[in-house]
Design an enzyme around this catalytic site. Structure first.
Site, PDB file in Angstrom:
ATOM      1  CG  HIS A 126      99.982 -16.520 -36.689  1.00  0.00           C
ATOM      2  ND1 HIS A 126      98.645 -16.722 -36.431  1.00  0.00           N
ATOM      3  CD2 HIS A 126     100.044 -15.331 -37.359  1.00  0.00           C
ATOM      4  CE1 HIS A 126      97.927 -15.712 -36.909  1.00  0.00           C
ATOM      5  NE2 HIS A 126      98.768 -14.848 -37.465  1.00  0.00           N
TER       6      HIS A 126
ATOM      7  CG  HIS B 265      91.547 -13.321 -38.770  1.00  0.00           C
ATOM      8  ND1 HIS B 265      92.616 -12.543 -38.399  1.00  0.00           N
ATOM      9  CD2 HIS B 265      90.450 -12.552 -38.550  1.00  0.00           C
ATOM     10  CE1 HIS B 265      92.185 -11.368 -37.973  1.00  0.00           C
ATOM     11  NE2 HIS B 265      90.873 -11.341 -38.062  1.00  0.00           N
TER      12      HIS B 265
ATOM     13  CG  ASP C 270      99.351 -12.391 -35.051  1.00  0.00           C
ATOM     14  OD1 ASP C 270      99.794 -12.263 -36.213  1.00  0.00           O
ATOM     15  OD2 ASP C 270      98.232 -11.970 -34.711  1.00  0.00           O
TER      16      ASP C 270
ATOM     17  CG  HIS D 285     102.308  -2.739 -38.344  1.00  0.00           C
ATOM     18  ND1 HIS D 285     101.817  -2.932 -39.622  1.00  0.00           N
ATOM     19  CD2 HIS D 285     101.576  -3.544 -37.535  1.00  0.00           C
ATOM     20  CE1 HIS D 285     100.828  -3.820 -39.576  1.00  0.00           C
ATOM     21  NE2 HIS D 285     100.672  -4.210 -38.323  1.00  0.00           N
TER      22      HIS D 285
HETATM   23  O1  DOR Z   1      97.111  -7.608 -35.267  1.00  0.00           O
HETATM   24  C1  DOR Z   1      97.173  -8.222 -36.322  1.00  0.00           C
HETATM   25  N1  DOR Z   1      98.058  -7.887 -37.275  1.00  0.00           N
HETATM   26  N2  DOR Z   1      96.293  -9.224 -36.540  1.00  0.00           N
HETATM   27  C2  DOR Z   1      96.193  -9.829 -37.733  1.00  0.00           C
HETATM   28  O2  DOR Z   1      95.383 -10.734 -37.865  1.00  0.00           O
HETATM   29  C3  DOR Z   1      97.042  -9.380 -38.864  1.00  0.00           C
HETATM   30  C4  DOR Z   1      98.270  -8.730 -38.396  1.00  0.00           C
HETATM   31  C5  DOR Z   1      99.004  -7.985 -39.477  1.00  0.00           C
HETATM   32  O3  DOR Z   1      99.180  -8.536 -40.562  1.00  0.00           O
HETATM   33  O4  DOR Z   1      99.471  -6.863 -39.217  1.00  0.00           O
END
Ligand code: DOR
Length: 447
Positions: free
Chosen positions: A84, A203, A329, A333
């Site tokens: 993930h 999800h 996960d 960003h």
């Molecule tokens: O916190 C998250 N960021 N949860 C998700 O399901 C998607 C992910 C993202 O793509 O930034």
């Protein structure tokens, strides 16, 4: 001695660049643990031409010409596999690229990642899948297995061409980042999963309930004056998807589980023999909603960080086999995006380079054994996604990680290989990390 050095190649990770060294080296005196191969003991592991050539008792005579990698006091484990990961390419290269994301993976001990389809464009067509694979071939430092979108454009309206995506190399399907709210579409996806023998990764979020929520619904949200997301938003969809998996016999995999209710639902479903597997992430067993105090956007993630009660349930699920996998996960960003107000900042945590250290915390505190850690971070992830196992076995491709469980280090995102510096673990003291990751017989030094 001195065989690991900076390559000057695109990656900043020091790599074995000398061809003769790359082709043949010996990992000496490490505690090898591979439950899939029944291996648990101190051995020397010879790597030659990308494969494990031999596994010898550690006191064996040194073969002349072998280059040593001293693994005394370290574990030698099957290479970790993260099923993930958000690599962000194509479309969001300012957040992460396949080059930087896979370097982060290797730095964290991972030898392969499965990348989520919420790119721009979305990975809902074979051309996008092939683009990702091509980029991974040229820029990647580890294996990259694309996950296709369940619905076209992840819009939740029409199923993507799952057959052609599987043919192109997608190993599973998910609309991750969003749920598939339409139960009929989810039913169809699960039906197709049987034909293509791939998992449908859910999800789980009822968006009619999560609405404009930005963190867990509870005391901390009240204190901060932020809108909350109740546990039920997750539990409802987990319950629905279990029911749909029962109805169809389809392969359901529940992503990033965060609530006590979901853990209970999955545990019960497994007892009844439902075709379901589940994953959680380090932040759901190592943090509570309080990490978001002071409006810390690094702790904004979807699903949100929950309460101590949920954290305890997740840890119990890791212990009793309810969870099959720990995943990162990894959701990098840009700094500017995370600098926004809590309401506006995007959810996500850059997780590839802290996951192993945090998971080792579970071993140190006795929650799980090292062998269960291997199950959770390597063996089961490969099984869930039907990708080649990382075996410590003579003749197998050499995909390994050397882990020093003793070394204490402080999380410092400025040292991440990932472009995403967004971590709520900044400054946290961790014990244990990857020191070398061997990918297809090539040894990378981690930092
Ligand atoms: O916190 C998250 N960021 N949860 C998700 O399901 C998607 C992910 C993202 O793509 O930034």
């Amino acid at each position: 001695m001195g065989i690991f050095r900076h390559s000057g190649s695109p990656g900043k990770i020091p790599v074995l660049t000398d061809d003769s060294v790359k082709k043949r080296f010996r990992i000496r005196n490490g505690h090898a643990v591979d439950p899939a191969s029944g291996l648990d003991g101190v051995f020397d592991i010879l790597v030659a031409d990308g494969r494990i050539e031999d596994i010898l008792p550690s006191e064996a005579e040194v073969t002349t010409g072998d280059e040593d990698v001293d693994a005394s006091g370290c574990y030698v484990l099957p290479g970790l596999v993260d099923i993930h990961t958000h690599l962000r390419e194509p479309g969001f290269e300012y957040k992460e690229t396949i080059a930087t994301g896979t370097r982060a993976a290797v730095n964290g001990g991972f030898t392969a990642v499965c990348c989520m389809p919420n790119t721009r464009p979305v990975n809902d067509e074979p051309a996008i899948t092939r683009y990702i694979q091509k980029k991974a071939d040229t820029d990647g430092s580890c294996g990259v297995y694309p996950i296709g979108a369940i619905t076209r454009g992840q819009s939740g309206e029409y199923l993507a061409e799952m057959g052609s995506l599987v043919e192109a190399g997608c190993v599973g399907f998910s609309d991750d980042g969003r749920p598939v709210m339409n139960s009929l579409i989810m039913r169809r996806a699960l039906e197709y999963s049987r034909i293509f023998k791939v998992p449908i990764i859910s999800h789980a979020e009822d968006t009619t309930l999560s609405g404009k929520g930005v963190m867990n619904e509870g005391l901390t949200a009240v204190q901060l004056g932020l809108r909350g997301i109740p546990n039920a938003a997750e539990d409802i969809i987990v319950a629905r998807d279990i029911a749909l998996s029962e109805l169809t016999g389809g392969r359901l995999h529940v992503a990033h589980v965060s609530t006590e209710g979901s853990v209970r639902l999955i545990r019960d479903a497994k007892r009844r023999g439902v075709n379901v597997t589940a994953e959680t992430c380090p932040h759901y067993f190592a943090l509570t909603e309080e990490a978001a105090l002071n409006y810390n956007t690094a702790a904004k993630v979807n699903p949100p960080l929950r309460t101590r009660h949920d954290v305890d349930a997740v840890r119990e699920g890791l212990q009793d086999g309810t969870f099959d996998a720990i995943v990162t996960d990894h959701a990098p960003h840009h700094r500017e995006e995370k600098a926004a107000a809590f309401d506006d900042a995007p959810p996500g945590i850059s997780g590839l380079e802290t996951a192993l250290g945090l998971a080792l915390g579970l071993v140190h505190d006795g929650t799980i054994t090292i062998s269960r850690l291997v199950d959770l971070l390597s063996i089961n992830p490969c099984r869930i996604m039907n990708i080649p196992a990382r075996l410590i076995r003579v003749g197998a491709e050499a995909n390994l990680v050397i882990v020093d469980p003793r070394v204490e280090w402080v999380v410092d995102a400025s040292r991440f290989e990932s472009r995403g510096k967004n971590t709520p673990f900044e400054g946290r003291l961790l014990k244990g990390r990857a020191v070398r990751t061997v990918v297809s017989g090539e040894a990378f030094a981690c930092r």
